[in-house]
Design a protein around this motif. Structure first.
Motif, PDB file in Angstrom:
ATOM      1  N   PRO A 530       0.860  -1.211  -0.003  1.00 31.91           N
ATOM      2  CA  PRO A 530       0.015   0.165   0.077  1.00 31.91           C
ATOM      3  C   PRO A 530       0.916   1.187  -0.112  1.00 31.91           C
ATOM      4  CG  PRO A 530       0.135  -1.178   2.150  1.00 31.91           C
ATOM      5  CD  PRO A 530       0.692  -1.765   1.291  1.00 31.91           C
ATOM      6  N   ILE A 531       0.442   2.068  -0.903  1.00 28.56           N
ATOM      7  CA  ILE A 531       1.409   3.238  -1.239  1.00 28.56           C
ATOM      8  C   ILE A 531       0.630   4.499  -0.981  1.00 28.56           C
ATOM      9  CG2 ILE A 531       3.157   2.077  -2.260  1.00 28.56           C
ATOM     10  CD1 ILE A 531       2.140   3.635  -4.957  1.00 28.56           C
ATOM     11  N   GLU A 532       0.979   5.767  -0.815  1.00 24.26           N
ATOM     12  CA  GLU A 532       0.364   6.983  -1.041  1.00 24.26           C
ATOM     13  C   GLU A 532       1.526   7.822  -1.951  1.00 24.26           C
ATOM     14  OE1 GLU A 532      -3.037   7.328   2.177  1.00 24.26           O
ATOM     15  OE2 GLU A 532      -1.180   8.548   2.476  1.00 24.26           O
ATOM     16  N   GLN A 533       1.115   8.732  -2.608  1.00 26.60           N
ATOM     17  CA  GLN A 533       1.968   9.637  -3.573  1.00 26.60           C
ATOM     18  C   GLN A 533       1.323  10.946  -3.722  1.00 26.60           C
ATOM     19  OE1 GLN A 533       1.230  10.555  -6.885  1.00 26.60           O
ATOM     20  NE2 GLN A 533       3.376  11.613  -7.083  1.00 26.60           N
ATOM     21  N   THR A 534       2.378  11.992  -3.785  1.00 26.32           N
ATOM     22  CA  THR A 534       1.757  13.318  -3.790  1.00 26.32           C
ATOM     23  C   THR A 534       2.769  14.253  -4.218  1.00 26.32           C
ATOM     24  OG1 THR A 534       0.956  15.172  -2.649  1.00 26.32           O
ATOM     25  CG2 THR A 534       2.619  14.141  -1.502  1.00 26.32           C
ATOM     26  N   THR A 535       2.530  15.513  -5.009  1.00 33.04           N
ATOM     27  CA  THR A 535       3.270  16.224  -5.528  1.00 33.04           C
ATOM     28  C   THR A 535       3.156  17.471  -4.565  1.00 33.04           C
ATOM     29  OG1 THR A 535       2.955  15.689  -7.847  1.00 33.04           O
ATOM     30  CG2 THR A 535       3.776  17.838  -7.474  1.00 33.04           C
ATOM     31  N   PHE A 536       4.437  18.131  -4.128  1.00 33.73           N
ATOM     32  CA  PHE A 536       4.620  19.135  -3.338  1.00 33.73           C
ATOM     33  C   PHE A 536       4.488  20.608  -3.862  1.00 33.73           C
ATOM     34  CE2 PHE A 536       6.508  15.539  -0.859  1.00 33.73           C
ATOM     35  CZ  PHE A 536       5.730  15.434   0.182  1.00 33.73           C
ATOM     36  N   ASN A 537       3.858  21.352  -3.193  1.00 36.23           N
ATOM     37  CA  ASN A 537       3.920  22.990  -3.820  1.00 36.23           C
ATOM     38  C   ASN A 537       5.044  23.346  -3.058  1.00 36.23           C
ATOM     39  OD1 ASN A 537       3.536  25.430  -4.895  1.00 36.23           O
ATOM     40  ND2 ASN A 537       1.668  25.791  -3.419  1.00 36.23           N
ATOM     41  N   SER A 538       6.185  22.953  -3.317  1.00 39.08           N
ATOM     42  CA  SER A 538       7.393  23.685  -2.489  1.00 39.08           C
ATOM     43  C   SER A 538       8.623  24.041  -3.322  1.00 39.08           C
ATOM     44  CB  SER A 538       7.772  22.481  -1.683  1.00 39.08           C
ATOM     45  OG  SER A 538       9.226  22.794  -1.032  1.00 39.08           O
ATOM     46  N   GLY A 544       6.428  13.121  -3.441  1.00 39.31           N
ATOM     47  CA  GLY A 544       6.863  12.266  -2.166  1.00 39.31           C
ATOM     48  C   GLY A 544       6.020  11.047  -2.393  1.00 39.31           C
ATOM     49  N   LEU A 545       6.499   9.881  -1.785  1.00 38.02           N
ATOM     50  CA  LEU A 545       5.750   8.480  -1.838  1.00 38.02           C
ATOM     51  C   LEU A 545       6.115   7.888  -0.720  1.00 38.02           C
ATOM     52  CD1 LEU A 545       5.270   6.170  -4.988  1.00 38.02           C
ATOM     53  CD2 LEU A 545       6.191   5.491  -2.588  1.00 38.02           C
ATOM     54  N   TYR A 546       5.063   7.335   0.035  1.00 35.60           N
ATOM     55  CA  TYR A 546       5.301   6.576   1.382  1.00 35.60           C
ATOM     56  C   TYR A 546       4.796   5.084   1.074  1.00 35.60           C
ATOM     57  CZ  TYR A 546       5.309   5.265   6.084  1.00 35.60           C
ATOM     58  OH  TYR A 546       5.655   4.435   7.200  1.00 35.60           O
ATOM     59  N   ASP A 547       5.854   4.226   1.270  1.00 35.17           N
ATOM     60  CA  ASP A 547       5.368   2.681   1.196  1.00 35.17           C
ATOM     61  C   ASP A 547       5.009   2.293   2.465  1.00 35.17           C
ATOM     62  OD1 ASP A 547       5.372   0.043   1.063  1.00 35.17           O
ATOM     63  OD2 ASP A 547       7.244  -0.229  -0.488  1.00 35.17           O
ATOM     64  N   PHE A 548       3.744   1.934   2.921  1.00 36.23           N
ATOM     65  CA  PHE A 548       3.652   1.416   4.220  1.00 36.23           C
ATOM     66  C   PHE A 548       3.960   0.211   4.355  1.00 36.23           C
ATOM     67  CE2 PHE A 548       0.507   4.905   3.035  1.00 36.23           C
ATOM     68  CZ  PHE A 548       0.256   5.524   4.190  1.00 36.23           C
ATOM     69  N   GLY A 549       3.909  -0.757   3.616  1.00 38.18           N
ATOM     70  CA  GLY A 549       4.588  -2.099   3.979  1.00 38.18           C
ATOM     71  C   GLY A 549       6.000  -1.952   4.373  1.00 38.18           C
ATOM     72  N   ASP A 624      -5.712   2.610   5.187  1.00 36.69           N
ATOM     73  CA  ASP A 624      -5.197   1.264   4.689  1.00 36.69           C
ATOM     74  C   ASP A 624      -3.577   1.382   5.375  1.00 36.69           C
ATOM     75  OD1 ASP A 624      -3.792   2.698   1.472  1.00 36.69           O
ATOM     76  OD2 ASP A 624      -3.831   3.516   3.425  1.00 36.69           O
ATOM     77  N   ILE A 625      -3.291   1.952   6.488  1.00 34.97           N
ATOM     78  CA  ILE A 625      -1.932   1.500   7.289  1.00 34.97           C
ATOM     79  C   ILE A 625      -2.159   0.208   7.965  1.00 34.97           C
ATOM     80  CG2 ILE A 625      -0.546   2.365   9.014  1.00 34.97           C
ATOM     81  CD1 ILE A 625      -1.318   5.137   8.698  1.00 34.97           C
TER      82      ILE A 625
END
Length: 629
Positions: A530-538, A544-549, A624-625
């Motif tokens: 399970p992952i989440e991904q985003t684009t930063f306004n920075s 950024g992407l986070y791999d929960f597993g 989904d964590i």
């Protein structure tokens, strides 16, 4: 008193009975002075300790002297930068600005820096300030003379030996209008070989009610022209504060005076042993009789003659032993009398005792100075790991606060009062602190000062920030102002970006010492983990992407040369990812909470965007964590 107005509103006014002058006086402290202050006529207030005696301790004890010199060197000897004051918004630079005034004072062609009276060799700001700090720690106060041009403009500082300086007791007289005027005894007096030279107090000549001191007589006046011998220079007098002294400072090491005295006695005793070529002390033992006074004197001469001799054997014989008339052994046999020399302790024992005592004394002296033993070459209790930690603690907890106080004092007296400058201050270099966040902040301040002053190139600024230079020589060779003009409107930086932020696109990348390895490419199974991904306004972070597993956080950093950098932090909890994506400034949150906290891997061969995934819900921890994370 209240008045009703026609519209029904009530106005209120309060009349006071001539309380304005009373309230004005309350702005200053109203505590009592010492009832009896020891003063000498023309010699000022007596210090709590004789400063000449305090200064002499540096000649007697090498550990003490090394500690004082080391602290002074760390505080002021490694130089400083001229930086914007924290309260300044956008300070101006260039010809005729406050920055130019400050720079001319510290480094101008006409500035003067002396470590002695007129006629002594010229010096540098670092040497003058370092000597002042040595006095501060060795005697209890620092004395710096403000050198001025004919019109009163300050052009430098001179070190005045603090052991020769005394504080004068100020007396005031109240005028009819209620204001106080200084009547006599103001400022400081230097006493050297019976001669006296007077100084004003720093800041007295500036402001609405100036005070000037006659340099030869010490008389005071509100107009320099009223002084027959001309106005004295002013003295920056900085005491080491102590509740035991109102007018002077007291050095921190006075608690170790007895230790230093005992250490000196031990050195003298050891020196006496070496002068005797290592011959230990002896006791003369007489058995079977009593020595006459003449015999005692002969033995003393014998032992004295052994000093300095390479031969350490002496034969004592009892020949023609003569009994005194009242000797109870008069009828005895002289052959029964024995005279022997018994050494008091062995040479090895004496050496061990001496070394152990001196080692304890060294540590006691270093402890009261708060100086790590490794910095004064005492290595018996230090190794590489704990030495680095000791130096870092010394820099952050001992040196940095002293630097901050010294900077504030010089800023107030020199910059604000004498030069009329509010926007610029100085920042001493801190050696050994190894505080990444503080060092990064100070580096950004220095780059900002470079940009405002119109000096330095892009690659010089990146070197200051601890970054690799741009490979593009044209880009790296730009001035900071050219770089700002080039990239502020072309999409690399937004209109609200400043040059420091654009320069440091990759500054927020993690430090090399936290790197635990490399990966050639991304290794994310989007079907399994399970992952989440985003684009930063920075301006720093791109994606950024986070791999929960796996508990891994992937971050892509923007760089002006076009190639983004990609890193993966390991063992990052989901809560950190949630706080990052919901932070008001993702770049600041990463810098403060992630880059120094977690180890990372560098992705060395990635030219693609991060895999797409669900976007995190604002303000919520994703559902989904996995429960086992």
């Amino acid at each position: 008193m209240t008045d009703d107005t026609d519209d029904g509103n009530v106005t209120l006014s309060v009349d006071t009975l001539d309380n304005q002058s009373t309230m004005a006086k309350a702005e200053e402290t109203t505590q009592l002075d010492e009832r009896h202050i020891a003063t000498d006529v023309g010699r000022g207030i007596q210090p709590p300790y004789n400063p000449e005696t305090l200064a002499a301790f540096q000649e007697l004890n090498e550990t003490h002297q090394a500690c004082i010199r080391k602290k002074a060197r760390y505080e002021a000897g490694y130089g400083f930068d001229i930086v914007p004051h924290p309260s300044a918004d956008e300070p101006d630079t260039g010809e005729g600005t406050q920055h130019q005034d400050v720079r001319d004072f510290w480094y101008g062609s006409d500035s003067r820096w002396q470590i002695g009276p007129e006629g002594t060799a010229m010096s540098t700001p670092e040497e003058v300030l370092e000597l002042g700090r040595q006095d501060y720690h060795g005697i209890g106060w620092a004395s710096l003379e403000i050198l001025v041009e004919g019109d009163g403009t300050p052009i430098g500082l001179a070190h005045v030996p603090s052991a020769t300086v005394r504080v004068r007791k100020t007396t005031v007289q109240e005028r009819e209008d209620g204001d106080d005027i200084i009547e006599s005894g103001h400022g400081y007096v230097q006493i050297r070989q019976g001669r006296r030279r007077y100084f004003g107090e720093a800041g007295d000549r500036y402001g609405d009610d100036p005070t000037f001191v006659d340099k030869e007589t010490g008389e005071t006046a509100s107009d320099a022209g009223d002084l027959p011998n001309g106005p004295a220079n002013e003295l920056i007098f900085i005491p080491n504060p102590s509740p035991l002294s109102l007018y002077y400072g007291i050095p921190d090491w006075v608690a170790a005076m007895q230790t230093m005295g005992a250490d000196q006695a031990a050195k003298e005793w050891n020196h006496d042993i070496f002068e005797n070529l290592g011959i230990p002390y002896y006791a003369i033992k007489v058995t079977g009789g009593t020595l006459t006074e003449d015999s005692k004197e002969e033995l003393r001469e014998l032992m004295d003659n052994l000093k300095g001799s390479r031969y350490r054997t002496a034969i004592l014989e009892v020949e023609d032993f003569e009994f005194e008339e009242d000797n109870p052994l008069q009828d005895g046999d002289p052959s029964d009398v024995e005279i022997t020399l018994e050494p008091i302790g062995s040479r090895e024992d004496l050496d061990m005792e001496f070394e152990a005592f001196r080692e304890r004394a060294e540590h006691e002296i270093a402890k009261v100075h708060e100086v790590p033993p490794i910095l004064i070459n005492v290595t018996s209790t230090s190794n590489r790991s704990n030495s680095e930690a000791q130096v870092q603690e010394f820099a952050n907890d001992v040196i940095a606060p002293e630097q901050s106080k010294f900077e504030a004092r010089l800023y107030s007296i020199i910059h604000q009062q004498a030069l009329g400058v509010d926007d610029w201050t100085i920042d001493f270099e801190l050696r050994g602190g190894n505080n990444p966040q503080e060092e990064a902040r100070m580096a950004e301040q220095r780059v900002r000062a470079m940009r405002l002053a119109g000096v330095g190139t892009v690659n010089e600024a990146r070197e200051e920030l601890g970054l690799e230079p741009f490979e593009d020589e044209d880009l790296g060779g730009m001035t900071l102002q050219e770089f700002e003009a080039e990239f502020s409107d072309d999409g690399v930086g937004g209109e609200d970006d400043d040059v420091e932020e654009m320069l440091t696109r990759s500054k927020a990348a993690p430090p090399p010492e936290n790197k635990i390895g490399e990966r050639k490419s991304l290794n994310i199974d989007v079907e399994k983990d399970p992952i989440e991904q985003t684009t930063f306004n920075s301006s720093n972070l791109d994606e950024g992407l986070y791999d929960f597993g796996a508990g891994e956080l992937y971050l892509s950093f923007q760089r002006p040369d076009g190639q983004n950098s990609l890193y993966v932090y390991v063992d990052v909890p989901p809560s950190v990812w949630n706080e990052l994506v919901n932070a008001g400034s993702a770049g600041s949150y990463h810098y403060d909470n992630i880059r120094l906290e977690y180890p990372y891997l560098e992705i060395t061969n990635n030219h693609e965007r991060l895999p797409e995934g669900p976007t995190p819900d604002p303000g919520e921890v994703p559902d989904d964590i996995p429960s086992d994370i």
